[in-house]
Write an enzyme that holds these catalytic residues in place. Sequence first.
Site, mmCIF file in Angstrom:
data_model
loop_
_atom_site.group_PDB
_atom_site.id
_atom_site.type_symbol
_atom_site.label_atom_id
_atom_site.label_comp_id
_atom_site.label_asym_id
_atom_site.label_seq_id
_atom_site.Cartn_x
_atom_site.Cartn_y
_atom_site.Cartn_z
ATOM 1 N N ASP A 1 2.098 3.946 7.683
ATOM 2 C CA ASP A 1 2.191 3.988 6.228
ATOM 3 C C ASP A 1 2.899 5.292 5.879
ATOM 4 O OD1 ASP A 1 1.821 4.216 3.501
ATOM 5 O OD2 ASP A 1 -0.358 3.939 3.554
ATOM 6 N N LYS B 1 6.548 6.686 -4.682
ATOM 7 C CA LYS B 1 6.365 8.114 -4.447
ATOM 8 C C LYS B 1 7.727 8.782 -4.254
ATOM 9 C CE LYS B 1 1.965 7.013 -4.193
ATOM 10 N NZ LYS B 1 1.117 6.336 -3.234
ATOM 11 N N TRP C 1 -6.372 6.207 2.243
ATOM 12 C CA TRP C 1 -5.434 5.099 2.480
ATOM 13 C C TRP C 1 -5.631 4.516 3.870
ATOM 14 C CZ3 TRP C 1 -4.334 3.349 -1.879
ATOM 15 C CH2 TRP C 1 -4.012 4.179 -2.961
HETATM 16 C C1 LIG Z 1 0.084 5.416 -3.012
HETATM 17 C C2 LIG Z 1 -0.217 5.099 -1.598
HETATM 18 C C3 LIG Z 1 -0.647 3.819 -1.213
HETATM 19 C C4 LIG Z 1 -0.881 2.696 -2.203
HETATM 20 O O1 LIG Z 1 0.318 2.174 -2.577
HETATM 21 P P1 LIG Z 1 0.409 0.883 -3.537
HETATM 22 O O2 LIG Z 1 1.876 0.644 -3.551
HETATM 23 O O3 LIG Z 1 -0.172 1.266 -4.839
HETATM 24 O O4 LIG Z 1 -0.333 -0.207 -2.880
HETATM 25 C C5 LIG Z 1 -0.874 3.594 0.124
HETATM 26 N N1 LIG Z 1 -0.701 4.566 1.037
HETATM 27 C C6 LIG Z 1 -0.304 5.807 0.705
HETATM 28 C C7 LIG Z 1 -0.117 6.825 1.764
HETATM 29 C C8 LIG Z 1 -0.055 6.108 -0.629
HETATM 30 O O5 LIG Z 1 0.344 7.343 -0.966
#
Ligand SMILES: *Cc1c(COP(=O)(O)O)cnc(C)c1O
Length: 361
Positions: free
Chosen positions: A172, A196, A104
């Site tokens: 993030d 998540k 990511w």
């Molecule tokens: C799942 C995830 C993403 C991607 O998220 P989307 O909403 O599908 O764009 C980005 N960063 C992390 C840490 C993730 O776990």
Amino acid sequence: MTQHRIYNFNAGPAALPLPVLEEIQASFLDFQGTGMSITEISHRSKPFDAVINDAVGRTQRLLKLGDDHQVLFIQGGASMQFCMIPMNFLGEGDAADYVNTGAWSTKAIKEARIQGKTVNVVASSEDKDFSYIPGNIPFTKDAAFAHITSNNTIKGTQWAEFPDIQTPLVSDMSSDIMSRPFDASRFGLIYAGAQKNIGPAGVCMAIIRKDFLDRTPAGLPAMLKYTTFADKNSMFNTPPCFAIYTLQLVLKWLEETVGGLDKMAAVNQEKADALYGFIDNSDFYRGTAEKESRSRMNVTFRLPSEDLEKRFIETALGEGFGGLKGHRSVGGCRASIYNATGIDAVNALVAFMAEFEKKNA
Ligand SMILES: *Cc1c(COP(=O)(O)O)cnc(C)c1O
């Protein structure tokens, strides 16, 4: 109607608290006496205003946000943030620090560079297959921001503490937001795809500090500017109403049923300790993340062979444990134990793992 619910260890979209799903089900045809479903009412209506404002208020209380932070809801997932961040916060001559701790982070870096922005990758754990969080990072002095991924969903690593630097942090937090308390004041932007830990897919929470809002340049398309969302309480256009509603119920559950982030963090620690403790005591299962960098959300592990891993995942599913397959890019096994996955599920998984080991070791 008979209910069939499995122990859900999915990485995302992932388990939601059962009381939240039940409340959605119970109110689905008639939302608060409107005679309409939440999916049928106007986002410009009083009932929806109450929903979005409640979601914002709960976020502020749970994370102890000051007046200088604003809570936004944006579509496009965390992946859209990867491109909006450099677009909004890196002007002419600016540079940003990024720490690369996995897939990511790598994508976030790529989305900045594709726009011709200057990115300093100040540390990376790629040398050891992203199995740890780097320390003693040489952050640059005059970076516009320092970007980190607080929890690495795929490799199962997590920052235990955030870097103590003057540069504003951007993180993030898709896979660990609301799993533990932290000091939000040092963050210029926190973002998290909801699917998540805080809701269904379709909405991304973005918590932005006012001084970061001031950085947004003129001349960006409306939908790619943070100020558009900030000025209109995230309702410049039709927001993902159902996702925001579900997220609001998840935060209500966190505040009122769990009792806040200190309580949630204690439960999450207990769950992680149970699972890692078992893995560490076994010669059959092997954790893949370095101990000091382990995630309390995504527990990644291997079995002695890929054949055994395949059988493990299949057998587990047959016995009611779902989502244990590692990310398609890395293989192996992964148990995601987000907020909504209870200690009962983790204890049941540990018992299953012990039995599988006995039969197959
Ligand atoms: C799942 C995830 C993403 C991607 O998220 P989307 O909403 O599908 O764009 C980005 N960063 C992390 C840490 C993730 O776990």
